[in-house]
Design a protein around this motif. Structure first.
Motif, PDB file in Angstrom:
ATOM      1  N   LEU A  85       0.833  -1.206   0.000  1.00 55.06           N
ATOM      2  CA  LEU A  85       0.000   0.000   0.000  1.00 55.06           C
ATOM      3  C   LEU A  85       0.866   1.254   0.000  1.00 55.06           C
ATOM      4  O   LEU A  85       0.584   2.222  -0.714  1.00 55.06           O
ATOM      5  N   PHE A  86       1.922   1.236   0.800  1.00 52.93           N
ATOM      6  CA  PHE A  86       2.833   2.377   0.845  1.00 52.93           C
ATOM      7  C   PHE A  86       3.492   2.580  -0.524  1.00 52.93           C
ATOM      8  O   PHE A  86       3.608   3.710  -1.005  1.00 52.93           O
ATOM      9  N   GLY A  87       3.924   1.505  -1.159  1.00 54.65           N
ATOM     10  CA  GLY A  87       4.542   1.600  -2.487  1.00 54.65           C
ATOM     11  C   GLY A  87       3.584   2.128  -3.537  1.00 54.65           C
ATOM     12  O   GLY A  87       3.948   2.971  -4.362  1.00 54.65           O
ATOM     13  N   ILE A  88       2.354   1.639  -3.513  1.00 53.40           N
ATOM     14  CA  ILE A  88       1.339   2.135  -4.458  1.00 53.40           C
ATOM     15  C   ILE A  88       1.101   3.623  -4.222  1.00 53.40           C
ATOM     16  O   ILE A  88       0.994   4.413  -5.163  1.00 53.40           O
ATOM     17  N   SER A  89       1.037   4.013  -2.957  1.00 57.60           N
ATOM     18  CA  SER A  89       0.841   5.420  -2.609  1.00 57.60           C
ATOM     19  C   SER A  89       1.989   6.278  -3.129  1.00 57.60           C
ATOM     20  O   SER A  89       1.766   7.361  -3.700  1.00 57.60           O
ATOM     21  N   GLN A  90       3.219   5.802  -2.940  1.00 60.24           N
ATOM     22  CA  GLN A  90       4.381   6.562  -3.400  1.00 60.24           C
ATOM     23  C   GLN A  90       4.331   6.762  -4.911  1.00 60.24           C
ATOM     24  O   GLN A  90       4.654   7.832  -5.411  1.00 60.24           O
ATOM     25  N   ARG A  91       3.931   5.738  -5.631  1.00 53.21           N
ATOM     26  CA  ARG A  91       3.870   5.812  -7.093  1.00 53.21           C
ATOM     27  C   ARG A  91       2.678   6.642  -7.566  1.00 53.21           C
ATOM     28  O   ARG A  91       2.806   7.495  -8.429  1.00 53.21           O
ATOM     29  N   SER A  92       1.506   6.388  -7.008  1.00 54.27           N
ATOM     30  CA  SER A  92       0.281   7.014  -7.503  1.00 54.27           C
ATOM     31  C   SER A  92       0.075   8.447  -7.036  1.00 54.27           C
ATOM     32  O   SER A  92      -0.411   9.277  -7.801  1.00 54.27           O
ATOM     33  N   PHE A  93       0.408   8.722  -5.788  1.00 53.77           N
ATOM     34  CA  PHE A  93       0.086  10.028  -5.226  1.00 53.77           C
ATOM     35  C   PHE A  93       1.282  10.955  -5.075  1.00 53.77           C
ATOM     36  O   PHE A  93       1.135  12.166  -5.101  1.00 53.77           O
ATOM     37  N   HIS A  94       2.467  10.376  -4.894  1.00 55.87           N
ATOM     38  CA  HIS A  94       3.653  11.193  -4.662  1.00 55.87           C
ATOM     39  C   HIS A  94       4.595  11.204  -5.861  1.00 55.87           C
ATOM     40  O   HIS A  94       5.645  11.826  -5.815  1.00 55.87           O
ATOM     41  N   LEU A 102       6.663   9.073  -7.166  1.00 52.97           N
ATOM     42  CA  LEU A 102       8.007   8.525  -7.021  1.00 52.97           C
ATOM     43  C   LEU A 102       8.136   7.302  -7.919  1.00 52.97           C
ATOM     44  O   LEU A 102       7.160   6.633  -8.234  1.00 52.97           O
ATOM     45  N   GLN A 103       9.347   6.992  -8.305  1.00 52.18           N
ATOM     46  CA  GLN A 103       9.602   5.905  -9.245  1.00 52.18           C
ATOM     47  C   GLN A 103       9.663   4.549  -8.540  1.00 52.18           C
ATOM     48  O   GLN A 103      10.713   3.937  -8.417  1.00 52.18           O
ATOM     49  N   VAL A 104       8.522   4.091  -8.074  1.00 50.69           N
ATOM     50  CA  VAL A 104       8.399   2.773  -7.475  1.00 50.69           C
ATOM     51  C   VAL A 104       7.638   1.928  -8.491  1.00 50.69           C
ATOM     52  O   VAL A 104       6.475   2.185  -8.770  1.00 50.69           O
ATOM     53  N   THR A 105       8.305   0.931  -9.041  1.00 48.44           N
ATOM     54  CA  THR A 105       7.668   0.136 -10.092  1.00 48.44           C
ATOM     55  C   THR A 105       6.877  -1.027  -9.502  1.00 48.44           C
ATOM     56  O   THR A 105       7.179  -1.531  -8.415  1.00 48.44           O
ATOM     57  N   GLU A 106       5.901  -1.450 -10.248  1.00 47.48           N
ATOM     58  CA  GLU A 106       5.104  -2.610  -9.869  1.00 47.48           C
ATOM     59  C   GLU A 106       6.005  -3.841  -9.752  1.00 47.48           C
ATOM     60  O   GLU A 106       5.865  -4.645  -8.831  1.00 47.48           O
ATOM     61  N   GLN A 107       6.950  -3.968 -10.671  1.00 46.39           N
ATOM     62  CA  GLN A 107       7.857  -5.118 -10.663  1.00 46.39           C
ATOM     63  C   GLN A 107       8.733  -5.116  -9.410  1.00 46.39           C
ATOM     64  O   GLN A 107       8.953  -6.165  -8.799  1.00 46.39           O
ATOM     65  N   LEU A 108       9.229  -3.962  -9.007  1.00 47.10           N
ATOM     66  CA  LEU A 108      10.037  -3.872  -7.788  1.00 47.10           C
ATOM     67  C   LEU A 108       9.229  -4.312  -6.568  1.00 47.10           C
ATOM     68  O   LEU A 108       9.725  -5.065  -5.717  1.00 47.10           O
ATOM     69  N   LEU A 109       7.990  -3.866  -6.492  1.00 50.95           N
ATOM     70  CA  LEU A 109       7.134  -4.243  -5.371  1.00 50.95           C
ATOM     71  C   LEU A 109       6.903  -5.755  -5.347  1.00 50.95           C
ATOM     72  O   LEU A 109       6.946  -6.378  -4.282  1.00 50.95           O
ATOM     73  N   GLU A 146      -1.395 -13.379 -10.062  1.00 53.87           N
ATOM     74  CA  GLU A 146      -1.969 -13.128  -8.741  1.00 53.87           C
ATOM     75  C   GLU A 146      -1.530 -11.762  -8.216  1.00 53.87           C
ATOM     76  O   GLU A 146      -2.333 -11.019  -7.651  1.00 53.87           O
ATOM     77  N   PHE A 147      -0.255 -11.431  -8.405  1.00 52.49           N
ATOM     78  CA  PHE A 147       0.245 -10.147  -7.931  1.00 52.49           C
ATOM     79  C   PHE A 147      -0.411  -9.001  -8.694  1.00 52.49           C
ATOM     80  O   PHE A 147      -0.808  -8.005  -8.094  1.00 52.49           O
ATOM     81  N   THR A 148      -0.530  -9.139 -10.010  1.00 51.18           N
ATOM     82  CA  THR A 148      -1.153  -8.089 -10.820  1.00 51.18           C
ATOM     83  C   THR A 148      -2.585  -7.835 -10.354  1.00 51.18           C
ATOM     84  O   THR A 148      -3.021  -6.688 -10.258  1.00 51.18           O
ATOM     85  N   ALA A 149      -3.309  -8.913 -10.028  1.00 59.93           N
ATOM     86  CA  ALA A 149      -4.689  -8.757  -9.542  1.00 59.93           C
ATOM     87  C   ALA A 149      -4.706  -8.053  -8.180  1.00 59.93           C
ATOM     88  O   ALA A 149      -5.514  -7.136  -7.961  1.00 59.93           O
ATOM     89  N   LEU A 150      -3.813  -8.463  -7.266  1.00 57.49           N
ATOM     90  CA  LEU A 150      -3.747  -7.834  -5.943  1.00 57.49           C
ATOM     91  C   LEU A 150      -3.357  -6.363  -6.065  1.00 57.49           C
ATOM     92  O   LEU A 150      -3.982  -5.486  -5.455  1.00 57.49           O
ATOM     93  N   TYR A 151      -2.331  -6.097  -6.850  1.00 53.25           N
ATOM     94  CA  TYR A 151      -1.861  -4.725  -7.061  1.00 53.25           C
ATOM     95  C   TYR A 151      -2.990  -3.854  -7.631  1.00 53.25           C
ATOM     96  O   TYR A 151      -3.249  -2.753  -7.142  1.00 53.25           O
ATOM     97  N   GLY A 152      -3.658  -4.342  -8.653  1.00 54.03           N
ATOM     98  CA  GLY A 152      -4.747  -3.580  -9.281  1.00 54.03           C
ATOM     99  C   GLY A 152      -5.889  -3.305  -8.325  1.00 54.03           C
ATOM    100  O   GLY A 152      -6.440  -2.193  -8.293  1.00 54.03           O
TER     101      GLY A 152
END
Length: 189
Positions: free
Chosen positions: A14-23, A25-32, A44-50
């Motif tokens: 959630l923190f990583g998604i927030s950093q990418r979406s709202f702030h 920052l260059q946090v990639t889905e693959q890194l997470l 499974e990860f793509t579904a959870l992330y989405g």
């Protein structure tokens, strides 16, 4: 212990998604995925992330307070099929939002402001003593307006405008029209 690790991973996601979406920052889905869920399949990860990204965006766009958040998360946990949240996911979202709501809100507000913005305005009325070279002689009052423009930590830029009496009257007429329109809208609501 596995449940605790799962909650930590979800909180970090959630923190990583927030950093990418709202702030922004260059946090990639693959890194997470690699750091938090290395054993999960990509699908499974793509579904959870989405799912988590969509829920966070809904929470942010509504700027949910505590009561709205609890009602929203309760509704999400009651969804049938694969689209709903588990109780653990709802708890992680609630903890995350309680700690990060103000930061997300500030970031979204900063991003939504038009750039550059008007920082200041000053004006004065004077009389032009001589004509500028090549210009026709001018008599009568002149209004000089200086606008200070900038935003988001940028240095200010200044724009100086010069108006004769007729132009000042046109601006004042337009401003009166705008005020009347605003008054009509305010009185109708």
């Amino acid at each position: 212990m596995a449940e605790l690790d799962s909650m930590k991973s979800l909180g970090a996601l959630l923190f990583g998604i927030s950093q990418r979406s709202f702030h922004k920052l260059q946090v990639t889905e693959q890194l997470l995925k690699e750091e938090l869920y290395p054993d999960m399949s990509q699908d499974e990860f793509t579904a959870l992330y989405g799912k988590m990204k969509a829920i966070l965006k809904s929470m942010a766009s509504a700027d949910m307070d505590h009561a709205q958040l609890e009602a929203f998360l309760t509704a999400q946990t009651r969804k049938q099929g694969g689209g709903g949240l588990s109780a653990d996911q709802a708890a992680a979202l609630s903890r995350f939002w309680k700690s990060q709501r103000s930061r997300v809100r500030e970031s979204l507000l900063a991003q939504s402001c038009c750039e550059p913005g008007l920082r200041g305005l000053s004006w004065r009325v004077g009389v032009q003593a001589t004509a500028r070279s090549g210009a026709a002689p001018h008599s009568g009052p002149v209004t000089l307006m200086e606008l200070e423009l900038g935003g988001g930590g940028q240095d200010s830029k200044f724009l100086c405008l010069e108006f004769d009496e007729a132009t000042v009257n046109q601006v004042l007429t337009k401003m009166a029209d705008i005020q009347e329109s605003i008054d009509r809208i305010v009185h109708h609501t």
